[in-house]
Design an enzyme around this catalytic site. Structure first.
Site, PDB file in Angstrom:
ATOM      1  N   GLY A  18       0.794  -1.224   0.000  1.00  0.00           N
ATOM      2  CA  GLY A  18       0.000   0.000   0.000  1.00  0.00           C
ATOM      3  C   GLY A  18       0.826   1.273   0.000  1.00  0.00           C
ATOM      4  N   ILE A 111      -7.463  -9.857 -11.420  1.00  0.00           N
ATOM      5  CA  ILE A 111      -7.994  -9.438 -12.724  1.00  0.00           C
ATOM      6  C   ILE A 111      -9.457  -9.032 -12.571  1.00  0.00           C
ATOM      7  CG2 ILE A 111      -8.584 -10.258 -15.036  1.00  0.00           C
ATOM      8  CD1 ILE A 111      -6.081 -12.112 -14.781  1.00  0.00           C
ATOM      9  N   LEU A 112      -9.807  -7.883 -13.135  1.00  0.00           N
ATOM     10  CA  LEU A 112     -11.186  -7.394 -13.042  1.00  0.00           C
ATOM     11  C   LEU A 112     -11.922  -7.735 -14.335  1.00  0.00           C
ATOM     12  CD1 LEU A 112     -10.405  -3.940 -11.411  1.00  0.00           C
ATOM     13  CD2 LEU A 112     -11.540  -5.885 -10.312  1.00  0.00           C
ATOM     14  N   ASN A 129      -5.711   2.134 -13.189  1.00  0.00           N
ATOM     15  CA  ASN A 129      -4.746   1.196 -12.604  1.00  0.00           C
ATOM     16  C   ASN A 129      -3.321   1.703 -12.793  1.00  0.00           C
ATOM     17  OD1 ASN A 129      -3.801  -1.391 -11.556  1.00  0.00           O
ATOM     18  ND2 ASN A 129      -3.216  -1.894 -13.664  1.00  0.00           N
ATOM     19  N   HIS A 131       0.472   0.441 -13.283  1.00  0.00           N
ATOM     20  CA  HIS A 131       1.171  -0.785 -13.710  1.00  0.00           C
ATOM     21  C   HIS A 131       2.643  -0.478 -13.954  1.00  0.00           C
ATOM     22  CE1 HIS A 131       1.783  -4.717 -15.318  1.00  0.00           C
ATOM     23  NE2 HIS A 131       2.167  -4.250 -16.493  1.00  0.00           N
ATOM     24  N   GLU A 202       6.645   5.556  -9.067  1.00  0.00           N
ATOM     25  CA  GLU A 202       5.199   5.272  -9.034  1.00  0.00           C
ATOM     26  C   GLU A 202       4.479   6.203  -8.066  1.00  0.00           C
ATOM     27  OE1 GLU A 202       4.383   0.631 -10.028  1.00  0.00           O
ATOM     28  OE2 GLU A 202       4.932   1.088  -7.983  1.00  0.00           O
TER      29      GLU A 202
HETATM   30  C1  GRF Z   1       3.294  -1.529  -7.540  1.00  0.00           C
HETATM   31  O1  GRF Z   1       4.548  -1.773  -8.112  1.00  0.00           O
HETATM   32  C2  GRF Z   1       2.228  -1.580  -8.589  1.00  0.00           C
HETATM   33  O2  GRF Z   1       2.610  -1.021  -9.784  1.00  0.00           O
HETATM   34  C3  GRF Z   1       2.063  -3.062  -8.733  1.00  0.00           C
HETATM   35  O3  GRF Z   1       2.069  -3.531  -7.404  1.00  0.00           O
HETATM   36  C4  GRF Z   1       2.907  -2.679  -6.625  1.00  0.00           C
HETATM   37  C5  GRF Z   1       2.135  -2.240  -5.432  1.00  0.00           C
HETATM   38  O4  GRF Z   1       2.922  -1.606  -4.476  1.00  0.00           O
HETATM   39  N1  GRF Z   1       0.917  -3.407  -9.510  1.00  0.00           N
HETATM   40  P1  GRF Z   1       2.250  -0.987  -3.184  1.00  0.00           P
HETATM   41  O5  GRF Z   1       1.333  -2.045  -2.583  1.00  0.00           O
HETATM   42  O6  GRF Z   1       1.507   0.243  -3.584  1.00  0.00           O
HETATM   43  O7  GRF Z   1       3.385  -0.666  -2.265  1.00  0.00           O
END
Ligand code: GRF
Length: 225
Positions: A18, A111-112, A129, A131, A202
């Site tokens: 998270g 998967i949704l 989302n 990714h 991210e």
């Molecule tokens: C992220 O790298 C996201 O892109 C991937 O899962 C990871 C989640 O990280 N799908 P977090 O739970 O937000 O720390």
């Protein structure tokens, strides 16, 4: 970031640590219009649930096995497919009960299907989302690992991977990109170091992508009035 958007209710779907949810929680001063109305996890032990609780955000846990959609170890593909459809339909009900304006998948590893996406689309609630790959590269799980391996085999185009926010459709990670960021692989760098570097990017991109999607949804709503 613009501050003049209408109040916007978001549901955030998580499965793990998270840290991206935390980035959204911490963005409150930058995105005062954004209110996270619920965090939903398909994993009971997801640390993101603790992060939500620490921020006084309501949570829900929705799991295929503990929710008795099918038994642990179920092998029959037809039973599993039917169970997943029911699970997704119920997930849509849980989400829509809060009347969110947008759903943000932040590390949601499930998967949704259209049984979730269609009821949301009917209410004009976009699902977006995060990714850790560029569009049409490394769809699905373990995207960072696969890009890292390809880089070391000399098979990664321009030695570049990346991250993106995109709209969710039933083809995994194939929905329209909202924002992308390229990330150059380098040597020496361990897989864990690359993951850390990508995760920190991210945490910025999820804000940018969420903000763009929110701006877009209010623009569409103002045009349809
Ligand atoms: C992220 O790298 C996201 O892109 C991937 O899962 C990871 C989640 O990280 N799908 P977090 O739970 O937000 O720390």
């Amino acid at each position: 970031m613009p501050r003049d958007l209408p109040p916007t209710k978001a549901t955030v779907l998580i499965s793990g640590d998270g840290s991206n949810l935390q980035a959204l929680i911490d963005a409150a001063p930058l995105m005062p219009h954004l209110k996270i109305v619920r965090v939903i996890s398909n994993k009971a032990g997801a640390n993101g649930l603790n992060r939500a609780k620490a921020a006084s955000i309501p949570t829900a846990y929705h799991n295929l096995v503990s929710g008795k959609y099918y038994a642990a170890g179920e092998k029959d593909p037809a039973v599993k497919a039917a169970a997943r459809e029911k699970y997704d339909a119920d997930l849509a009900k849980i989400v829509l009960a809060d009347s969110p304006d947008i759903v943000v998948c932040a590390g949601w590893m499930h998967i949704l299907t259209s049984k979730f996406l269609d009821p949301l689309a009917e209410k004009n609630v976009p699902v977006i989302n995060l990714h850790p790959a560029l569009p049409k590269q490394y769809d699905g799980a373990n995207a960072i690992e696969r890009a890292y391996d390809d880089y070391h085999k000399g098979k990664l185009e321009n030695d570049t991977t990346g991250i993106m926010m995109h709209y969710v459709i039933s083809e995994v990670d194939r929905g329209e990109p909202i924002v992308i960021r390229k990330i150059q692989c380098k040597t020496p760098e361990t897989l864990d170091e690359l993951k850390t570097r990508m995760h920190s990017q991210e945490h910025e991109l999820i804000l940018e992508g969420t903000q763009l999607a929110i701006s877009d949804l209010w623009e569409k709503r103002s045009k349809s009035e």
